[in-house]
Design a protein around this motif. Structure first.
Motif, PDB file in Angstrom:
ATOM      1  N   ASN A 146       0.835  -1.202   0.000  1.00 51.47           N
ATOM      2  CA  ASN A 146       0.000   0.000   0.000  1.00 51.47           C
ATOM      3  C   ASN A 146       0.878   1.263   0.000  1.00 51.47           C
ATOM      4  N   ASP A 147       0.234   2.402  -0.210  1.00 48.73           N
ATOM      5  CA  ASP A 147       0.954   3.671  -0.332  1.00 48.73           C
ATOM      6  C   ASP A 147       1.781   4.021   0.896  1.00 48.73           C
ATOM      7  N   ASP A 148       1.265   3.724   2.079  1.00 45.34           N
ATOM      8  CA  ASP A 148       2.011   4.045   3.307  1.00 45.34           C
ATOM      9  C   ASP A 148       3.324   3.278   3.383  1.00 45.34           C
ATOM     10  N   VAL A 149       3.301   2.013   3.036  1.00 43.86           N
ATOM     11  CA  VAL A 149       4.516   1.194   3.060  1.00 43.86           C
ATOM     12  C   VAL A 149       5.506   1.704   2.013  1.00 43.86           C
ATOM     13  N   VAL A 150       5.013   2.019   0.830  1.00 45.78           N
ATOM     14  CA  VAL A 150       5.889   2.514  -0.235  1.00 45.78           C
ATOM     15  C   VAL A 150       6.529   3.835   0.179  1.00 45.78           C
ATOM     16  N   ARG A 151       5.783   4.710   0.832  1.00 47.20           N
ATOM     17  CA  ARG A 151       6.350   5.980   1.318  1.00 47.20           C
ATOM     18  C   ARG A 151       7.430   5.734   2.375  1.00 47.20           C
ATOM     19  N   GLN A 152       7.206   4.792   3.262  1.00 50.87           N
ATOM     20  CA  GLN A 152       8.211   4.468   4.281  1.00 50.87           C
ATOM     21  C   GLN A 152       9.492   3.962   3.622  1.00 50.87           C
ATOM     22  N   ILE A 153       9.347   3.113   2.625  1.00 47.13           N
ATOM     23  CA  ILE A 153      10.509   2.609   1.895  1.00 47.13           C
ATOM     24  C   ILE A 153      11.232   3.774   1.225  1.00 47.13           C
ATOM     25  N   LYS A 154      10.471   4.638   0.557  1.00 47.33           N
ATOM     26  CA  LYS A 154      11.069   5.784  -0.142  1.00 47.33           C
ATOM     27  C   LYS A 154      11.848   6.670   0.834  1.00 47.33           C
ATOM     28  N   ASP A 155      11.238   7.008   1.953  1.00 44.31           N
ATOM     29  CA  ASP A 155      11.901   7.870   2.938  1.00 44.31           C
ATOM     30  C   ASP A 155      13.167   7.217   3.490  1.00 44.31           C
ATOM     31  N   SER A 156      13.086   5.940   3.790  1.00 44.80           N
ATOM     32  CA  SER A 156      14.222   5.217   4.346  1.00 44.80           C
ATOM     33  C   SER A 156      15.385   5.142   3.355  1.00 44.80           C
ATOM     34  N   TYR A 157      15.083   4.778   2.122  1.00 42.04           N
ATOM     35  CA  TYR A 157      16.146   4.601   1.138  1.00 42.04           C
ATOM     36  C   TYR A 157      16.668   5.929   0.609  1.00 42.04           C
ATOM     37  N   LEU A 158      15.856   6.977   0.656  1.00 40.08           N
ATOM     38  CA  LEU A 158      16.359   8.292   0.289  1.00 40.08           C
ATOM     39  C   LEU A 158      17.441   8.720   1.276  1.00 40.08           C
ATOM     40  N   LYS A 159      17.203   8.495   2.563  1.00 36.90           N
ATOM     41  CA  LYS A 159      18.217   8.803   3.579  1.00 36.90           C
ATOM     42  C   LYS A 159      19.455   7.933   3.387  1.00 36.90           C
ATOM     43  N   ARG A 160      19.229   6.666   3.070  1.00 33.86           N
ATOM     44  CA  ARG A 160      20.345   5.728   2.914  1.00 33.86           C
ATOM     45  C   ARG A 160      21.232   6.108   1.721  1.00 33.86           C
ATOM     46  N   LEU A 161      20.618   6.602   0.644  1.00 34.10           N
ATOM     47  CA  LEU A 161      21.378   6.933  -0.558  1.00 34.10           C
ATOM     48  C   LEU A 161      21.879   8.374  -0.590  1.00 34.10           C
ATOM     49  N   TRP A 162      21.487   9.174   0.398  1.00 35.15           N
ATOM     50  CA  TRP A 162      21.918  10.565   0.425  1.00 35.15           C
ATOM     51  C   TRP A 162      23.441  10.614   0.422  1.00 35.15           C
ATOM     52  N   GLY A 163      24.024  11.347  -0.492  1.00 34.47           N
ATOM     53  CA  GLY A 163      25.480  11.416  -0.593  1.00 34.47           C
ATOM     54  C   GLY A 163      26.058  10.306  -1.452  1.00 34.47           C
ATOM     55  N   ASN A 164      25.225   9.382  -1.881  1.00 30.37           N
ATOM     56  CA  ASN A 164      25.659   8.289  -2.745  1.00 30.37           C
ATOM     57  C   ASN A 164      24.806   8.306  -4.010  1.00 30.37           C
ATOM     58  N   HIS A 165      24.549   9.519  -4.504  1.00 36.16           N
ATOM     59  CA  HIS A 165      23.650   9.688  -5.642  1.00 36.16           C
ATOM     60  C   HIS A 165      24.152   9.037  -6.917  1.00 36.16           C
ATOM     61  N   GLU A 166      25.464   8.793  -7.025  1.00 32.97           N
ATOM     62  CA  GLU A 166      25.975   8.135  -8.231  1.00 32.97           C
ATOM     63  C   GLU A 166      25.448   6.704  -8.357  1.00 32.97           C
ATOM     64  N   ARG A 167      25.035   6.128  -7.249  1.00 30.69           N
ATOM     65  CA  ARG A 167      24.445   4.789  -7.286  1.00 30.69           C
ATOM     66  C   ARG A 167      23.207   4.757  -8.186  1.00 30.69           C
ATOM     67  N   LEU A 168      22.405   5.825  -8.134  1.00 32.41           N
ATOM     68  CA  LEU A 168      21.214   5.896  -8.983  1.00 32.41           C
ATOM     69  C   LEU A 168      21.592   5.932 -10.465  1.00 32.41           C
ATOM     70  N   VAL A 169      22.673   6.615 -10.782  1.00 33.63           N
ATOM     71  CA  VAL A 169      23.118   6.703 -12.177  1.00 33.63           C
ATOM     72  C   VAL A 169      23.500   5.327 -12.692  1.00 33.63           C
ATOM     73  N   TYR A 170      24.223   4.561 -11.888  1.00 25.54           N
ATOM     74  CA  TYR A 170      24.673   3.238 -12.313  1.00 25.54           C
ATOM     75  C   TYR A 170      23.521   2.240 -12.430  1.00 25.54           C
ATOM     76  N   CYS A 171      22.469   2.456 -11.714  1.00 27.25           N
ATOM     77  CA  CYS A 171      21.333   1.531 -11.711  1.00 27.25           C
ATOM     78  C   CYS A 171      20.228   1.933 -12.676  1.00 27.25           C
ATOM     79  N   ARG A 172      20.300   3.111 -13.226  1.00 31.10           N
ATOM     80  CA  ARG A 172      19.174   3.660 -14.008  1.00 31.10           C
ATOM     81  C   ARG A 172      18.739   2.766 -15.162  1.00 31.10           C
ATOM     82  N   GLU A 173      19.675   2.248 -15.942  1.00 31.90           N
ATOM     83  CA  GLU A 173      19.309   1.438 -17.110  1.00 31.90           C
ATOM     84  C   GLU A 173      18.547   0.172 -16.698  1.00 31.90           C
TER      85      GLU A 173
END
Length: 72
Positions: free
Chosen positions: A26-53
Motif C-alpha cells: 500500500n501507499d504508506d509502506v511505499v512511502r516508508q521505503i522511499k523515505d528510508s532509502y532516500l536517507k540511505r542513498l543521500w550522498g551516494n547519488h551516483e548509485r542511482l546513475v549506475y542503476c538507471r538502465e
C-alpha cells in the motif's frame, strides 16, 4: 500516491536492493521505503546513475504487464 512518486520510490529501492517494490504494497509502506532509502542513498547519488538502465527496463516491464492485466 501518484505514479511519479511510486516510480521514484521503486527507483530508490532498486538502487539499494536490486529489484522493484512489491506492487501489492500500500501507499504508506511505499512511502516508508522511499523515505528510508532516500536517507540511505543521500550522498551516494551516483548509485542511482549506475542503476538507471536496469531500473528503467524493470519498470517498463512492470508497467507493460500491469497495463495488459487491466485490459483483461
Amino acid at each position: 500516491m501518484d505514479e511519479e512518486e511510486r516510480k521514484f520510490a521503486n527507483e530508490l529501492h532498486y538502487a539499494v536492493k536490486g529489484f522493484l517494490i512489491n506492487p501489492l504494497y500500500n501507499d504508506d509502506v511505499v512511502r516508508q521505503i522511499k523515505d528510508s532509502y532516500l536517507k540511505r542513498l543521500w550522498g551516494n547519488h551516483e548509485r542511482l546513475v549506475y542503476c538507471r538502465e536496469g531500473f528503467e527496463k524493470e519498470w517498463n516491464e512492470r508497467v507493460t504487464k500491469m497495463s495488459h492485466s487491466k485490459k483483461s
